[in-house]
Scaffold this motif. Structure first.
Motif, short mmCIF file in Angstrom:
data_model
loop_
_atom_site.label_atom_id
_atom_site.label_comp_id
_atom_site.label_asym_id
_atom_site.label_seq_id
_atom_site.Cartn_x
_atom_site.Cartn_y
_atom_site.Cartn_z
N PRO A 58 28.18 30.23 39.61
CA PRO A 58 27.54 31.48 39.18
C PRO A 58 27.97 32.66 40.05
CG PRO A 58 26.01 30.19 40.48
CD PRO A 58 27.28 29.38 40.37
N PHE A 59 28.07 33.82 39.42
CA PHE A 59 28.34 35.07 40.13
C PHE A 59 27.17 36.03 39.92
CE2 PHE A 59 33.16 34.36 39.34
CZ PHE A 59 33.22 33.46 40.40
N THR A 60 25.98 35.50 39.96
CA THR A 60 24.79 36.29 39.65
C THR A 60 24.13 36.91 40.87
OG1 THR A 60 23.54 34.22 39.67
CG2 THR A 60 24.25 35.06 37.52
N THR A 61 24.48 36.43 42.07
CA THR A 61 23.94 37.01 43.30
C THR A 61 25.07 37.13 44.32
OG1 THR A 61 23.44 34.89 44.37
CG2 THR A 61 21.70 35.85 42.96
N TYR A 62 24.84 37.92 45.34
CA TYR A 62 25.82 38.04 46.41
C TYR A 62 26.06 36.67 47.06
CZ TYR A 62 28.08 39.38 50.77
OH TYR A 62 28.96 39.48 51.82
N GLU A 63 24.97 35.96 47.32
CA GLU A 63 25.07 34.67 48.00
C GLU A 63 25.89 33.66 47.19
OE1 GLU A 63 22.17 36.35 47.53
OE2 GLU A 63 21.94 37.04 49.60
N SER A 64 25.76 33.68 45.87
CA SER A 64 26.51 32.72 45.05
C SER A 64 27.94 33.18 44.79
CB SER A 64 25.79 32.44 43.73
OG SER A 64 25.74 33.60 42.92
N THR A 65 28.19 34.47 44.93
CA THR A 65 29.52 35.03 44.68
C THR A 65 30.39 35.00 45.93
OG1 THR A 65 28.56 36.50 43.03
CG2 THR A 65 30.75 37.08 43.84
N ARG A 66 29.82 35.24 47.09
CA ARG A 66 30.57 35.42 48.33
C ARG A 66 31.55 34.29 48.66
NH1 ARG A 66 33.61 36.31 51.71
NH2 ARG A 66 33.40 37.50 53.62
N PRO A 67 31.19 33.01 48.45
CA PRO A 67 32.17 31.97 48.78
C PRO A 67 33.43 31.99 47.92
CG PRO A 67 29.95 31.05 48.59
CD PRO A 67 29.89 32.46 48.10
N TRP A 68 33.40 32.71 46.82
CA TRP A 68 34.50 32.69 45.86
C TRP A 68 35.34 33.96 45.86
CZ3 TRP A 68 35.18 28.02 44.03
CH2 TRP A 68 34.08 27.14 44.01
N VAL A 69 35.14 34.86 46.82
CA VAL A 69 35.78 36.18 46.73
C VAL A 69 37.31 36.12 46.71
CG1 VAL A 69 33.80 37.43 47.65
CG2 VAL A 69 35.61 36.69 49.22
N ARG A 70 37.92 35.25 47.49
CA ARG A 70 39.39 35.17 47.50
C ARG A 70 39.91 34.70 46.14
NH1 ARG A 70 40.99 38.42 51.25
NH2 ARG A 70 39.96 38.06 53.20
N GLN A 71 39.23 33.73 45.55
CA GLN A 71 39.65 33.25 44.24
C GLN A 71 39.41 34.30 43.16
OE1 GLN A 71 37.85 31.59 46.47
NE2 GLN A 71 38.74 29.56 46.74
N ILE A 72 38.30 35.02 43.26
CA ILE A 72 38.03 36.09 42.30
C ILE A 72 39.14 37.13 42.37
CG2 ILE A 72 36.48 38.02 41.75
CD1 ILE A 72 34.16 36.20 42.77
#
Length: 132
Positions: A58-72
């Motif tokens: 999920p990319f619904t919160t900062y906490e759930s999005t942050r681990p994926w920033v390089r891939q995003i």
């Protein structure tokens, strides 16, 4: 006497240092998740990247999005995400779900700037219509 002069020097320098730090922070226009990135993700990604949806994270919160920033960053830069719904050579058909270059640039600057969260935006409260 010497200690007193040093204190006076620091007392006069400290406000200038604070002002300089404030100006540097204001001049830094690194996008933040809450101010700049979350609306882009909301518009383009959370239809799939939300709990219970087809995407695995999920990319619904900062906490759930942050681990994926390089891939995003990699996926939007290479235009692999959001997935294309329409073949471009046929033209655009309404909202095709793709990101424009400005949105891609914001995400790239955000990731390259350390992916800061920023100040939380106040939640929108939608009023319910009543039958009074």
């Amino acid at each position: 006497m010497r200690v007193q002069k040093q204190r006076q020097s620091w007392a006069s320098i400290f406000p200038a240092l604070l002002l300089g730090a404030s100006l540097l922070a204001a001049a830094d226009n690194t996008p933040t998740y809450n101010r700049d990135v979350q609306p882009i993700l909301q518009k383009n990604c959370v239809a799939c990247h939300a709990p219970g949806k087809v995407a695995p994270m999920p990319f619904t919160t900062y906490e759930s999005t942050r681990p994926w920033v390089r891939q995003i960053r990699e996926m939007v830069t290479n235009k692999k995400m959001p997935p294309g719904v329409v073949e471009r050579h046929y033209g655009l058909f309404g909202d095709d779900g793709s990101m424009n270059q400005n949105e891609i640039d914001v995400i790239v600057r955000w990731v390259d700037g350390g992916a800061p969260e920023g100040v939380a935006r106040p939640a929108r409260i939608r009023s319910k219509k009543t039958n009074h």
